[in-house]
Design a protein around this motif. Structure first.
Motif, mmCIF file in Angstrom:
data_model
loop_
_atom_site.group_PDB
_atom_site.id
_atom_site.type_symbol
_atom_site.label_atom_id
_atom_site.label_comp_id
_atom_site.label_asym_id
_atom_site.label_seq_id
_atom_site.Cartn_x
_atom_site.Cartn_y
_atom_site.Cartn_z
ATOM 1 N N GLU A 82 6.552 3.624 12.859
ATOM 2 C CA GLU A 82 7.015 2.914 14.060
ATOM 3 C C GLU A 82 7.866 3.833 14.950
ATOM 4 N N SER A 83 8.709 4.644 14.310
ATOM 5 C CA SER A 83 9.632 5.519 15.052
ATOM 6 C C SER A 83 8.926 6.692 15.710
ATOM 7 N N THR A 84 7.844 7.168 15.080
ATOM 8 C CA THR A 84 7.154 8.368 15.579
ATOM 9 C C THR A 84 5.828 8.028 16.270
ATOM 10 N N ASN A 85 5.455 6.747 16.195
ATOM 11 C CA ASN A 85 4.165 6.297 16.722
ATOM 12 C C ASN A 85 3.027 7.121 16.124
ATOM 13 N N ASP A 86 3.137 7.352 14.808
ATOM 14 C CA ASP A 86 2.174 8.216 14.128
ATOM 15 C C ASP A 86 1.779 7.586 12.785
ATOM 16 N N GLU A 87 0.567 7.044 12.739
ATOM 17 C CA GLU A 87 0.104 6.371 11.521
ATOM 18 C C GLU A 87 -0.384 7.351 10.458
ATOM 19 N N SER A 88 -0.415 8.626 10.771
ATOM 20 C CA SER A 88 -0.902 9.595 9.785
ATOM 21 C C SER A 88 0.052 9.735 8.595
ATOM 22 N N VAL A 89 1.285 9.215 8.744
ATOM 23 C CA VAL A 89 2.241 9.303 7.621
ATOM 24 C C VAL A 89 1.694 8.586 6.393
ATOM 25 N N TYR A 114 1.122 10.489 2.691
ATOM 26 C CA TYR A 114 1.851 10.136 1.468
ATOM 27 C C TYR A 114 1.071 9.186 0.565
ATOM 28 N N PHE A 115 -0.254 9.159 0.731
ATOM 29 C CA PHE A 115 -1.080 8.228 -0.055
ATOM 30 C C PHE A 115 -0.933 8.470 -1.558
ATOM 31 N N GLU A 116 -0.993 9.718 -1.961
ATOM 32 C CA GLU A 116 -0.895 10.058 -3.386
ATOM 33 C C GLU A 116 0.456 9.589 -3.966
ATOM 34 N N THR A 117 1.506 9.723 -3.152
ATOM 35 C CA THR A 117 2.849 9.310 -3.596
ATOM 36 C C THR A 117 2.932 7.792 -3.724
ATOM 37 N N THR A 141 -4.141 2.156 3.810
ATOM 38 C CA THR A 141 -4.244 3.617 3.827
ATOM 39 C C THR A 141 -5.589 4.078 3.282
ATOM 40 N N SER A 142 -6.113 3.374 2.272
ATOM 41 C CA SER A 142 -7.450 3.685 1.747
ATOM 42 C C SER A 142 -8.493 3.517 2.847
ATOM 43 N N ASN A 143 -8.327 2.469 3.628
ATOM 44 C CA ASN A 143 -9.254 2.203 4.730
ATOM 45 C C ASN A 143 -9.183 3.302 5.795
ATOM 46 N N LEU A 144 -7.958 3.755 6.102
ATOM 47 C CA LEU A 144 -7.764 4.830 7.085
ATOM 48 C C LEU A 144 -8.497 6.101 6.661
ATOM 49 N N GLN A 145 -8.617 6.284 5.328
ATOM 50 C CA GLN A 145 -9.243 7.514 4.812
ATOM 51 C C GLN A 145 -10.679 7.292 4.348
ATOM 52 N N ASN A 146 -11.207 6.091 4.650
ATOM 53 C CA ASN A 146 -12.578 5.747 4.237
ATOM 54 C C ASN A 146 -12.784 5.801 2.722
#
Length: 493
Positions: free
Chosen positions: A184-191, A195-198, A313-318
């Motif tokens: 939300e703070s960075t407007n960046d959903e790639s976070v 950090y998916f593995e974490t 996040t799984s969906n974001l990465q297919n």
């Protein structure tokens, strides 16, 4: 010199110090830093301890360093509260680039709560981040997340706090919510993908043993109900006195009939609610603490959020298979939250006792979690809002339970996290007047205490607003990380 240690490494000295109650606060010895190699200190102690005239306090002061934190942050003049908080961010910043005593190494700077709490705390850090977001300190928000990542990658979970003696338990799992704040703070959903593995690793920690459980059984942090549904509980891997409250635990255990008394106490610490009548079988005394038999509404809601974040996040990465897996888990959890925690009679969410197969009698502010995370339907939310207004909202904020037991997580105390959860919960369902009342009641209480004392406190008395707060194992602390964060975040709403 490697000066990191576990309590077991100096147990003879530690036990002697704690039992003699040399220090007013037993956390002092738990946080002590050896000035010489541990083996050397142990040898000298064994040689000298039985000699005539041996002075234990003199010995520990000679061989250990005690980093006393400031019990109070004083200013020559009372600054406007927002300016005071801005200065506090820097004053509460710490680094631990190497192991030191029981303090764990962390790769990045972090914010401590304040007072006796001079290390990185897990769930506190989320509420600190709310304030850092307002202050534009995005780098520190990233530091906190990276420290959580380091701990999860190293230990499989984020410990209660960054001390070796906290490595047997975690705290409420807020890591996925921290990622929401950063995105939300960075407007960046790639976070999320970063950090998916974490996220997966933390989930595995909380779900350890779930696949092999029989019905109506529990293992570590998982419970399987008689109907075969999986729920979670707070737990601790050890069943012995807490180093930071050693004699308190020993004295309480002596009058308890529970063979797992210490583990029940420690499990309550994993919840962050240490302590509350919420955990007591008789509703009054810590000797009847029964945390291990409970599936808690707050924990299960947070794990639903983690499952939902993993699915997203799984969906974001297919990752189709994983997306389906976590979606199914979150859907099953959502149904279970409604099935086991919702009380149609009391119009509130309650913890579920696996042993009695009934909800507990305790009415707690943890009922906010399903509303905070948008898990309730509108009728449930309306009913909860009415219960909140009738039983929990007081002149100085939201109390944690409707019971006054002398414990700090009971009435009359109001804690910062639940003012934020209450505000967001009511906002989510359109209860505008109530959300404003929650905000105004608590913020005015914080402002009044600050005006009178120049301090921001760990907790506040919501009923007697002429006092500060009380109850618990230690005095009210000044600092204070999550109060600062929630206060300035609420003031922007």
């Amino acid at each position: 010199m490697d000066n990191q240690f576990y309590i077991r490494d100096i147990y003879s000295i530690f036990e002697a110090v704690q039992k003699s109650q040399i220090f007013e606060d037993q956390k002092d010895m738990a946080d002590a830093i050896p000035m010489y190699p541990i083996a050397e200190i142990n040898n000298i102690y064994e040689t000298e301890k039985d000699k005539e005239g041996f002075d234990l306090k003199e010995f520990v002061v000679k061989y250990f360093q005690f980093d006393q934190s400031e019990s109070s942050i004083l200013r020559e003049e009372t600054l406007p509260i927002e300016e005071h908080i801005e200065k506090l961010w820097d004053e509460l910043t710490r680094t631990a680039y190497e192991e030191k005593g029981t303090l764990l190494k962390l790769p990045n700077p972090y914010i401590v709560p304040g007072g006796r709490f001079n290390e990185f705390f897990y769930w506190d850090s989320y509420f600190v981040m709310l304030g850092l977001q307002v202050s534009g300190r995005i780098e520190m928000m990233k530091n906190i997340i990276e420290n959580c990542v380091y701990l999860i990658q190293k230990f499989g979970f984020v410990p209660n706090a960054s001390r070796t003696y906290f490595l047997s338990r975690s705290q409420p799992p807020y890591f996925s919510l921290m990622l929401d704040l950063l995105a939300e703070s960075t407007n960046d959903e790639s976070v999320y993908s970063q950090y998916f593995e974490t996220l997966e690793k933390e989930y595995k920690f909380w779900m350890d043993g779930a696949e092999s459980l029989d019905n109506n059984k529990s293992y570590r942090r998982v419970i399987k109900t008689e109907n075969g549904d999986i729920l979670n509980r707070y737990f601790d891997d050890e069943n012995n006195p807490r180093p930071e409250s050693y004699m308190i635990d020993i004295e309480d255990e002596e009058t308890s009939a529970n063979p797992e008394f210490y583990r029940n106490v420690r499990a309550a610490c994993e919840s962050g609610w240490d302590f509350s009548s919420r955990w007591f079988a008789d509703g009054n005394t810590i000797q009847t603490i029964d945390t291990l038999n409970l599936a808690q509404v707050d924990l299960n809601c947070l794990l639903w959020h983690l499952e939902t974040t993993l699915a997203k996040t799984s969906n974001l990465q297919n990752f189709e298979e994983k997306h389906n897996y976590y979606s199914q888990k979150s859907e099953a959890r959502k149904k279970s939250i409604n099935k086991y925690f919702w009380s149609e009679i009391d119009k509130i969410y309650k913890d579920y006792n696996i042993k009695s197969q009934m909800q507990t009698s305790s009415e707690s502010i943890a009922t906010l979690y399903p509303l905070f995370l948008n898990l309730s339907d509108h009728e449930q939310a309306k009913a909860v809002s009415e219960t909140i207004k009738e039983k929990f909202l007081k002149k100085g904020g939201l109390i944690t339970t409707t019971k006054e037991s002398g414990q700090q997580w009971d009435s009359p105390n109001a804690w910062a996290p639940y003012q934020w959860l209450g505000f967001v919960a009511m906002k989510n369902y359109g209860f505008k007047e109530l959300k404003t009342e929650i905000k105004d009641n608590w913020c005015s209480n914080v402002e009044r205490i600050y005006l009178n004392t120049g301090k921001l406190m760990e907790k506040y008395n919501a009923i007697d607003t002429t006092s500060i707060a009380g109850g618990g194992e230690y005095p009210n602390q000044d600092g204070f990380g999550w109060t600062n964060g929630v206060y300035i975040k609420l003031k922007t709403q």
